[in-house]
Scaffold this motif. Structure first.
Motif, mmCIF file in Angstrom:
data_model
loop_
_atom_site.group_PDB
_atom_site.id
_atom_site.type_symbol
_atom_site.label_atom_id
_atom_site.label_comp_id
_atom_site.label_asym_id
_atom_site.label_seq_id
_atom_site.Cartn_x
_atom_site.Cartn_y
_atom_site.Cartn_z
ATOM 1 N N ALA A 29 25.361 84.092 5.167
ATOM 2 C CA ALA A 29 24.283 84.089 6.278
ATOM 3 C C ALA A 29 25.104 82.738 7.383
ATOM 4 C CB ALA A 29 23.102 83.573 5.210
ATOM 5 N N ARG A 30 25.308 81.774 7.318
ATOM 6 C CA ARG A 30 25.708 81.154 8.171
ATOM 7 C C ARG A 30 27.206 81.666 9.592
ATOM 8 N NH1 ARG A 30 26.317 75.066 8.246
ATOM 9 N NH2 ARG A 30 24.441 75.002 7.664
ATOM 10 N N VAL A 32 26.762 84.583 10.279
ATOM 11 C CA VAL A 32 26.394 85.906 10.300
ATOM 12 C C VAL A 32 25.106 85.772 11.576
ATOM 13 C CG1 VAL A 32 24.530 87.993 10.319
ATOM 14 C CG2 VAL A 32 26.560 87.996 8.800
ATOM 15 N N TRP A 33 24.742 83.970 11.230
ATOM 16 C CA TRP A 33 23.727 83.830 12.463
ATOM 17 C C TRP A 33 24.207 83.300 13.503
ATOM 18 C CZ3 TRP A 33 18.640 84.379 12.975
ATOM 19 C CH2 TRP A 33 18.085 83.005 13.548
ATOM 20 N N ALA A 34 25.195 82.360 13.410
ATOM 21 C CA ALA A 34 25.840 82.116 14.342
ATOM 22 C C ALA A 34 26.261 83.213 15.607
ATOM 23 C CB ALA A 34 26.854 81.492 14.293
ATOM 24 N N ARG A 35 26.809 84.890 14.416
ATOM 25 C CA ARG A 35 26.919 85.389 15.435
ATOM 26 C C ARG A 35 25.068 85.813 16.017
ATOM 27 N NH1 ARG A 35 30.614 91.164 13.948
ATOM 28 N NH2 ARG A 35 30.484 91.690 15.410
ATOM 29 N N ILE A 36 24.562 86.113 15.709
ATOM 30 C CA ILE A 36 23.642 86.648 16.376
ATOM 31 C C ILE A 36 22.575 85.463 17.265
ATOM 32 C CG2 ILE A 36 20.756 86.737 15.614
ATOM 33 C CD1 ILE A 36 21.604 87.823 12.598
ATOM 34 N N GLN A 37 22.537 84.460 16.647
ATOM 35 C CA GLN A 37 22.776 83.167 17.748
ATOM 36 C C GLN A 37 23.707 83.880 19.253
ATOM 37 O OE1 GLN A 37 22.739 79.763 15.631
ATOM 38 N NE2 GLN A 37 20.392 80.036 16.107
ATOM 39 N N ASN A 38 25.210 83.767 18.913
ATOM 40 C CA ASN A 38 26.126 84.408 20.035
ATOM 41 C C ASN A 38 24.919 85.590 20.851
ATOM 42 O OD1 ASN A 38 27.004 82.041 20.079
ATOM 43 N ND2 ASN A 38 28.774 83.064 18.513
ATOM 44 N N ASP A 39 25.035 86.271 20.059
ATOM 45 C CA ASP A 39 24.589 87.804 20.941
ATOM 46 C C ASP A 39 22.967 87.263 21.493
ATOM 47 O OD1 ASP A 39 26.357 89.396 19.148
ATOM 48 O OD2 ASP A 39 25.194 90.103 18.065
#
Length: 185
Positions: A29-30, A32-39
């Motif tokens: 989750a951590r 993937v969450w970082a990737r979502i925030q980058n997107d």
């Protein structure tokens, strides 16, 4: 330049140590969450970020969670939240990125590790959805603070988001206590 590189490596080392001690579902989750925030940073739109989160929550619940009264109620809360923010549900729910976020991104992270099982992926999906609703709530609170004239209209949205959060906690099997709304498996 060398100092910047050394600082970056030191920060990455700390981050990797933190990831190493996390449970697999928290680690997934951590990352993937970082990737979502980058997107979301690439879009650089406050409104897009809120709509993105609500839409992904909606489609995650609709497609990945068993249909029942609780899930239908949560889906209705998503629609009500969109409407109370002054948007059209048809517009917000026109784009479904939930497969990318909740399946593809997680698969990419899981491929990096050997200690993950299916239940870790499912738990990570729930953690991501909870992160999204918390981000929506924080963003609404931020707008209320910055634009007090909008407070009356946005308090309804904030209340709906809190209701949705509690519904999600219940759907995902987390307990809610009277004094503490932190999730506990």
């Amino acid at each position: 330049m060398e100092n910047n590189l050394n600082e970056e490596l030191a920060n990455r080392s700390i981050e990797l140590k933190q990831l190493a001690i996390m449970t697999p579902d928290d680690r997934i989750a951590r990352i993937v969450w970082a990737r979502i925030q980058n997107d979301l940073e690439h879009k650089d739109s406050f409104i897009y970020g809120i709509q993105y989160c609500i839409s992904n929550i909606y489609f995650f619940i609709k497609t990945q969670i068993q249909d029942n009264d609780q899930t239908r109620s949560a889906l209705n809360s998503c629609c009500h939240l969109v409407e109370s923010l002054g948007w059209k549900t048809k517009t917000v729910f026109a784009e479904d990125s939930s497969k990318v976020v909740f399946i593809d991104y997680i698969k990419e992270v899981v491929a990096l590790y050997t200690d993950t099982k299916q239940n870790h992926c499912e738990d990570a999906q729930c953690i991501l959805a909870m992160n999204m609703i918390h981000m929506v709530m924080q963003d609404i609170e931020y707008v209320i603070q910055k634009r007090p004239a909008q407070e009356k209209r946005l308090l309804s949205a904030l209340t709906t988001a809190a209701t949705l959060r509690n519904q999600m906690l219940n759907i995902f099997g987390y307990q809610i206590t009277e004094t503490n709304t932190d999730s506990q498996p």
